[in-house]
Scaffold this motif. Structure first.
Motif: not given
Length: 348
Positions: A304-322
């Motif tokens: 559940w935690l892995i999905e809660a930080f999924n960058p594909a769903r939540f852009p603020w956790f992406k590798e690149e700055f959004v």
């Protein structure tokens, strides 16, 4: 060397001593089947073994227990007094084995118990706590102990079942998952900008006053020195604190300029991101002990935690700055203030 019987040890104590070294549990099972079937032949038929195989296993079992379990005559097979005592002991073992299986089945079908999750205070308060209702609805019998602190928890010492960090843990005997990346940037409240203006460069920022969080995992002192080399803290800081929530609400109410993750736009305090090119990324890591990861309730929390930080769903956790201004185009989920559990400041 004298035997236990020759040294005057009672029969019951001799049986306990012998059974404590028992290693062939399959032979014990066959022994019970012979007792319950009434003969070697009936037991062999029920176990789909040859009668000679059953006799060999009973001979092995008698050698392990150090006693004669059966007498045989033309009328059939009869338990000795010692064999009767062994039956009671082996039946207790059988009952214990069934209890283990029932517990295993119960764990598989009804996930319950407690899971200890350690997380940084800001992520725990603003991101995980408002969203844990999803996990609770899916697994209502699991108790989540959410420990929010800026000291990194050591799962190898069982300080938590699962821990989330803002720097890679150094322990070698833990499992690690890189969840995503948190991007820090400068923010100010509408109230502050109306009164003092919005700085647009590092040089302009030095003319303002800052509110900063100083905590172990943020390495705040090193961050301050990298942002403002050669500038004493006392020349810029108007306030410092050890927790994210106090830091956030001080800035949201106009105390000064602060540093927060890019998702701070959704926290409800009418903060405005400043166009100052001093962004800093922090990798988000999840750690857990290999043994804990095999416990079903902990495994479900990890997933559940892995999905809660999924960058594909939540852009603020992406590798690149959004940039926060781009969230409306890159995020298609529920309203952000609802997602983060933001607090209204309309009357402030």
């Amino acid at each position: 060397m004298h035997s236990l019987a020759e040294r005057g040890v009672p029969l019951e104590e001799r049986q306990k001593a012998n059974l404590s070294g028992l290693s062939d549990w399959d032979a014990a099972r066959i022994f019970l089947e012979v007792v319950r079937s009434g003969s070697f032949r009936s037991a062999a038929e029920r176990l789909s073994l040859s009668i000679n195989a059953v006799r060999r296993r009973i001979d092995d079992f008698e050698r392990q227990t150090g006693t004669t379990l059966f007498t045989r005559d033309v009328h059939g097979t009869h338990l000795t007094d010692e064999g009767t005592m062994v039956v009671s002991a082996v039946e207790r073992m059988e009952a214990a084995a069934f209890d283990v299986l029932r517990t295993s089945d119960s764990t598989a079908n009804v996930l319950s118990g407690e899971v200890r999750v350690a997380v940084t205070e800001g992520l725990g308060t603003f991101w995980l706590a408002p969203r844990l209702v999803e996990f609770q609805q899916a697994y209502p019998k699991i108790l989540v102990d959410l420990h929010c602190a800026m000291r990194s928890a050591d799962v190898s010492r069982h300080e938590a079942d699962v821990a989330i960090h803002l720097s890679r843990p150094s322990a070698l005997d833990v499992k690690l998952v890189r969840l995503g990346r948190m991007h820090l940037m400068f923010w100010a409240s509408e109230k502050y900008i109306e009164k003092h203006g919005a700085p647009r460069s590092a040089m302009e920022l030095i003319k303002h006053r800052l509110v900063l969080q100083f905590a172990d995992q943020l390495a705040a002192k090193e961050t301050f020195e990298s942002f403002f080399p050669g500038v004493p803290e006392r020349d810029l800081l108007v306030m410092k604190t050890n927790v994210s929530s106090a830091n956030y609400w001080a800035v949201a109410n106009g105390a000064g300029i602060g540093v927060f993750p890019s998702y701070a736009v959704a926290l409800g305090g009418k903060l405005i991101p400043l166009e100052v090119e001093l962004n800093r990324p922090l990798d988000i890591w999840l750690s857990y002990h290999p043994g804990s990861g095999r416990i079903p309730r902990v495994r479900h929390m990890i997933d559940w935690l892995i999905e809660a930080f999924n960058p594909a769903r939540f852009p603020w956790f992406k590798e690149e700055f959004v940039h926060p201004h781009e969230f409306k185009d890159s995020y298609m989920g529920e309203p952000l203030t609802q997602l983060f559990g933001g607090f209204s400041t309309e009357e402030r």
